[in-house]
Design an enzyme around this catalytic site. Structure first.
Site, PDB file in Angstrom:
ATOM      1  N   ASP A 137       0.888  -1.166   0.000  1.00 21.29           N
ATOM      2  CA  ASP A 137       0.000   0.000   0.000  1.00 21.29           C
ATOM      3  C   ASP A 137       0.922   1.210   0.000  1.00 21.29           C
ATOM      4  O   ASP A 137       1.454   1.593   1.041  1.00 21.29           O
ATOM      5  CB  ASP A 137      -0.886  -0.030   1.253  1.00 21.29           C
ATOM      6  CG  ASP A 137      -1.840   1.149   1.295  1.00 21.29           C
ATOM      7  OD1 ASP A 137      -2.362   1.532   0.238  1.00 21.29           O
ATOM      8  OD2 ASP A 137      -2.055   1.689   2.394  1.00 21.29           O
ATOM      9  N   GLU A 140      -1.206  -1.219  -5.031  1.00 23.83           N
ATOM     10  CA  GLU A 140      -2.418  -0.446  -5.290  1.00 23.83           C
ATOM     11  C   GLU A 140      -2.220   0.429  -6.515  1.00 23.83           C
ATOM     12  O   GLU A 140      -1.207   1.112  -6.651  1.00 23.83           O
ATOM     13  CB  GLU A 140      -2.791   0.424  -4.082  1.00 23.83           C
ATOM     14  CG  GLU A 140      -4.139   1.092  -4.279  1.00 23.83           C
ATOM     15  CD  GLU A 140      -4.601   1.873  -3.064  1.00 23.83           C
ATOM     16  OE1 GLU A 140      -4.690   1.302  -1.977  1.00 23.83           O
ATOM     17  OE2 GLU A 140      -4.874   3.071  -3.234  1.00 23.83           O
ATOM     18  N   ASP A 150      -2.425   1.041   7.107  1.00 26.35           N
ATOM     19  CA  ASP A 150      -1.615   0.802   5.899  1.00 26.35           C
ATOM     20  C   ASP A 150      -1.184  -0.673   5.823  1.00 26.35           C
ATOM     21  O   ASP A 150      -1.110  -1.256   4.743  1.00 26.35           O
ATOM     22  CB  ASP A 150      -0.361   1.701   5.902  1.00 26.35           C
ATOM     23  CG  ASP A 150      -0.673   3.113   6.364  1.00 26.35           C
ATOM     24  OD1 ASP A 150      -0.751   3.993   5.519  1.00 26.35           O
ATOM     25  OD2 ASP A 150      -0.858   3.309   7.580  1.00 26.35           O
TER      26      ASP A 150
END
Lengths: 190, 190
Positions: B7, B68, B141
């Site tokens: 992430d 991501e 996160d």
């Protein structure tokens, strides 16, 4: 002092190396582009560009790497790739202990032409003139990378260290840099 | 199959590694964050994060890295750093011959909760449940990185290869992925 400039881009990443000589002269060492095909997977394109930038750093051994500062509000469609290539360039330099500097397009234009709002073609012509080249370097990405390198080599800090008087272009550069510091959003925090 | 999720972020980059087991089970291997102080120079922050991601790849030896997908239109102020960290993660994986996949937040939400519009807290709770953890992984996160890894491990291509019937969550995932393919701008060209 030897400076390498990187004009970040996925399709064509401009690369340019200059030597700053006494008497505010600059000489070209090398210029070119790291190009990747649009059909290639993104991770492979990024790996290829990172490898090319690393090769140039090892070959030309610059004391500093100058990268165009990427702003999120411009060119939304291409910002991601541009930012990624800029990041890779910074890491390749940092890994080798090479100083990294970011310069805005306005700073670069002011440094090479004396005008922060100069046209792209004008930058190419001034780069050719300053480096005493017979022709404007192509593609424009390569010329922009050379302009970035010249901008960094001529930054006021270097000039004041050398005890030289600032030229009108350097004064314009200083003004553009100050303006950028005042106005730019904090783009690096995540 | 072992998958590492990233992430991306400059201040805190989430890292999570999971093993996909038979019978649509997943097990956590590791989770954490690569954090960098806001006052550090950008090139040093990026170098630090790239190094940490590389260490995790070498230590955990995943078959795939799931990152991501970063969209330029979201979070303008932080997009540059986020995109740069995502790019570094891709290069660290590509350098090691590890497959790289990008997943949108909607795909990840659909994969772990069955709903593309799920809340952040709901993702954390589902990640804890799927991985049979006593508590929701923190910071968020790290939980998001685990969700990314689970999303990739459970992608329909894997499921169809395994000859397993798709669950409602996997069907939602497939729909979210198709929608993302239809609507998303081409962010990778520069």
């Amino acid at each position: 002092m030897r400076v390498m400039g990187v004009d970040p881009g996925l399709t064509r990443c401009g690369l340019g190396v200059v030597d700053a000589l006494p008497g505010r002269k600059v000489a070209m060492v090398a210029c070119g582009v790291a190009a990747t095909p649009a059909g290639m997977d993104l991770d492979q394109r990024l790996l290829l560009i990172a490898g090319r930038i690393g090769e140039w750093l090892d070959l030309h051994q610059p004391q500093a790497l100058a990268v165009e500062r990427v702003f999120a509000q411009h060119n939304k469609m291409t910002i991601t790739g541009t930012a990624q290539v800029a990041g890779l360039a910074m890491v390749e330099a940092a890994r080798r202990g090479i100083e990294v500097a970011l310069h805005t397009p306005t700073e670069v234009k002011a440094a090479v032409t004396g005008q922060g709002g100069a046209e792209k073609a004008q930058i190419g012509r001034m780069v050719a003139r300053l480096l005493k080249l017979d022709e404007v370097p192509t593609p424009p990405d390569a010329a922009d990378a050379l302009a970035l390198a010249i901008c960094h080599a001529w930054r006021p800090a270097t000039i004041s260290t050398l005890g030289q008087a600032a030229t009108p272009a350097q004064k314009a550069w200083l003004e553009a840099e100050r303006a950028a510091r005042r106005s730019r959003p904090k783009v690096v925090a995540a």
